[in-house]
Design an enzyme around this catalytic site. Structure first.
Site, PDB file in Angstrom:
ATOM      1  N   HIS A  94      37.327  33.121  31.277  1.00 18.45           N
ATOM      2  CA  HIS A  94      35.938  32.725  31.077  1.00 18.45           C
ATOM      3  C   HIS A  94      35.639  32.545  29.591  1.00 18.45           C
ATOM      4  O   HIS A  94      34.911  31.628  29.200  1.00 18.45           O
ATOM      5  CB  HIS A  94      34.993  33.775  31.663  1.00 18.45           C
ATOM      6  CG  HIS A  94      35.077  33.912  33.145  1.00 18.45           C
ATOM      7  ND1 HIS A  94      34.884  32.844  34.005  1.00 18.45           N
ATOM      8  CD2 HIS A  94      35.331  34.979  33.944  1.00 18.45           C
ATOM      9  CE1 HIS A  94      35.009  33.259  35.251  1.00 18.45           C
ATOM     10  NE2 HIS A  94      35.286  34.544  35.237  1.00 18.45           N
ATOM     11  N   HIS A 103      30.887  31.264  40.455  1.00 15.09           N
ATOM     12  CA  HIS A 103      31.229  30.802  41.807  1.00 15.09           C
ATOM     13  C   HIS A 103      30.148  29.884  42.367  1.00 15.09           C
ATOM     14  O   HIS A 103      30.445  28.857  42.987  1.00 15.09           O
ATOM     15  CB  HIS A 103      31.435  31.988  42.747  1.00 15.09           C
ATOM     16  CG  HIS A 103      32.541  32.900  42.328  1.00 15.09           C
ATOM     17  ND1 HIS A 103      32.770  34.113  42.940  1.00 15.09           N
ATOM     18  CD2 HIS A 103      33.481  32.782  41.347  1.00 15.09           C
ATOM     19  CE1 HIS A 103      33.807  34.703  42.361  1.00 15.09           C
ATOM     20  NE2 HIS A 103      34.244  33.917  41.395  1.00 15.09           N
ATOM     21  N   ASP A 162      36.895  29.038  39.208  1.00 14.52           N
ATOM     22  CA  ASP A 162      36.157  29.607  38.080  1.00 14.52           C
ATOM     23  C   ASP A 162      35.956  28.588  36.965  1.00 14.52           C
ATOM     24  O   ASP A 162      34.866  28.479  36.382  1.00 14.52           O
ATOM     25  CB  ASP A 162      36.913  30.818  37.507  1.00 14.52           C
ATOM     26  CG  ASP A 162      36.698  32.085  38.306  1.00 14.52           C
ATOM     27  OD1 ASP A 162      35.764  32.130  39.136  1.00 14.52           O
ATOM     28  OD2 ASP A 162      37.454  33.054  38.085  1.00 14.52           O
TER      29      ASP A 162
END
EC number: 3.5.1.108
Length: 294
Positions: free
Chosen positions: A259, A75, A236
């Site tokens: 991710h 973030h 993200d």
């Protein structure tokens, strides 16, 4: 076009998502070509923000070395990338970046307070030369050549509030602040309960995440955007790609990304010099690109 850093030191305090304890964060200016650097004050160790520093992507992007690690960096890196900042030092006294309100808008406010200034060195840009894709079943992330970077993201959840969502984001600082920065992380009540049983997500609350039970949103204020969930996934992704250390001229596309897939994409880009070119923009290009961060 010149490299940038922040004009002055700024600091704040926020709660860590997993430990639930207050964390002090300090943002410091750095010189040209220093890049994005994290410093664990409690361990007196420095960790460079780069794909090779990533050690875990299970629930957040985590970087580390033999002395320690720092979790939930995405973030903050997303905000840094949104503001076009090339060089900055992040000082922490714990093993995670504070979660703030679950979005990146708190970090944007810190960067606004600090200000952004030019350095003497020329800014470097990574030009994507060919399409690169990482797949896991029907899930994928990919990047392809483009002069006007965009993020095209699709998610699909078997939940009545989320369902299938798509968002196309055209990258610029003002678009980032308006469309992406306020989108919060989200989770499901049953998962939060399971994590807390493992002494994780102890700092998670309705103050820093959108939380859902089987049928509804538990946050009394509701959503900030109707499609807040997919917008946060873009937030993200911007943060994960920021580990490349410079702006990327390429269109990012994802279906049900993560991710982990983002990390594998950065490694794949760097695995072959034919995939990219690092350039300094000519005067005309630089003037046009500077408008992105105005």
């Amino acid at each position: 076009m010149k490299q940038t850093t922040i004009a002055k030191r700024v600091e704040g305090i926020g709660i860590g998502l997993h430990k639930g304890e207050p964390i002090r964060i300090v943002l410091d200016p750095l010189e040209a070509d220093d890049g994005i650097v994290f410093y664990r004050k409690d361990l007196m160790t420095t960790i460079k923000a780069k794909p090779q520093s990533v050690i875990n992507t299970q629930m957040a992007t985590v970087i580390g070395n033999e002395k320690g690690y720092i979790s939930t960096i995405e973030h903050l890196l997303s905000a840094i990338s949104g503001y076009g900042i090339d060089n900055i030092k992040i000082i922490l006294d714990a093993n995670e970046v504070p979660v703030m309100d679950g979005s990146s808008i708190g970090f944007c406010m810190m960067l606004d307070e600090a200000g952004v200034v030019n350095l003497e060195a020329e800014k470097q840009i990574m030009i994507i030369k060919k399409e690169i894709e990482i797949k896991n079943g029907d899930k994928f992330v990919k990047i392809s050549p483009s002069k006007n970077p965009k993020f095209n993201y699709t998610i699909k959840f078997n939940h009545p509030i989320i369902g299938t969502q798509n968002y196309l984001f055209e990258f610029s600082k003002q678009n980032y602040i308006k469309e992406i920065a306020r989108a919060r992380t989200f989770g499901f009540l049953k998962d939060v309960q399971a994590l807390r049983a493992k002494n994780l997500a102890l700092g998670g609350s309705l103050e820093n995440a959108v939380v859902m039970d089987d049928n509804s949103i538990l946050n009394p204020e509701g959503l900030r955007f109707e499609d807040e969930f997919v917008r946060h996934k873009i937030l993200d992704a911007i943060g994960d790609l920021a580990l490349m250390g410079m702006p990327i001229f390429g269109d990012y596309e994802s279906y049900a990304g993560s991710h982990e897939l983002n990390h594998l994409l950065t490694l794949e880009i760097l695995s072959d010099a034919k995939n990219y070119e690092i350039v300094k923009l000519n005067q005309k290009e630089a003037l046009e690109y500077a408008k992105v961060f105005s």
